[in-house]
Design a protein around this motif. Sequence first.
Motif: not given
Lengths: 108, 189
Positions: A31-33
Motif C-alpha cells: 500500500k505504501k508509496k
Amino acid sequence: MTEFQGILMVAVIAGVTAFLRFIPFLVFGGKKKTPPYITYLSGVLPYAIMGMLVVYCLKNVNLLAPPHGICELLGGGIVVLLHLWRRNTLLSIAGGTVIYMFLVQVVF
Amino acid sequence: MKITGKYAFRQSLPVMAGYLVLGMGFGVLLETKGYGVFWALAMSLFIYAGSMQYVAIDLLTGGASLISAALMTLMVNARHLFYGISMIERYRDTGAAKPYLIFSLTDETYNTEGIEFAMTALFLVVFTEQWKSTKNHISAVTGVAASVVCLVIFGPDRFVIPAMAAITVLLTLMRGCFEKKEKAGQKND
C-alpha cells in the motif's frame, strides 16, 4: 563441466533472474508509496546500465593488437547508423551482425 | 481506444520477429558449444531473458563457478528490478495473471564465428533508442565512462561489479543537478 553442474548453473541463473523480477513487487508493491530515491534511480539507471552492457559486450576487444577492434567498430557503427535511419530493431541487429560476421570471417 | 487481443497481438509482432531471430541464434550457438535442444528449451522457458541466456552460454562453456554465475546474473539482469518498479502501479489489479506478468518482464525491445555479435548489436540498438528518447544524456555517458574506466582498472573479468557500484554512487551524487534540471525544464514550459 559435467551435465549436472550445467543444470545447476541454469537453475541458479533462472532463480536469480526470477528473484530480481519479483523483488520490487514484494518490497514496494504494497500500500505504501515508492520512496523518491528509488523512483529517481529507476528513472536514470536504465540509461547507465545499457551503457555498461555495451562496454561489457566489447570487453575483450584488444585495441593494441591487430585488427585493433575494427570489426566491432564497423559492425557496431552499421548497427547504430541503420537504427538511426530506419528505427527497425530487426534490420539493425541483422545488418550489423552480418557485416561483423563477414569482416571477421572473410576480411580479417 | 479499446485495447483488444487483436490490437495487442499486432503491436507485439515486431517484438516477436526479434525474438524469433534471437531465439534461433541462441539455439544455433548453444548447439555449436555442444548443448542440445533440451538445454535451449529449458533455458528459454525458465530464464526467459535473452541477453542473460547468451551470457549463460559463456558461463556454461567457460566453467564459471555458481557464485560467479549468480553475481553475473545480478549484474546483467539488475535492470529488471527497475522494470518491475515502473510496473508496480500498472500490475496492481491484475489478480491471477500477476505472477505471469511479472515473470515475463523483458527488455521488450527484442525489440558460428561472429553470431554472438547479435547481442552487442541488440544492446547498441537499445542504447541508441534510449539516447534518442531523451535530451539528457548524463546518465548514459556516466554508464559508459564508468564502465570503461573500471574495465581498464579491473580487467574484463572483474569490472562489472565495480562499474555498477561506481554508476550507482555517481548517479546518487548527481541527483541534485538532475532534479534541478527537471525543475528548470518545468519552469520553461
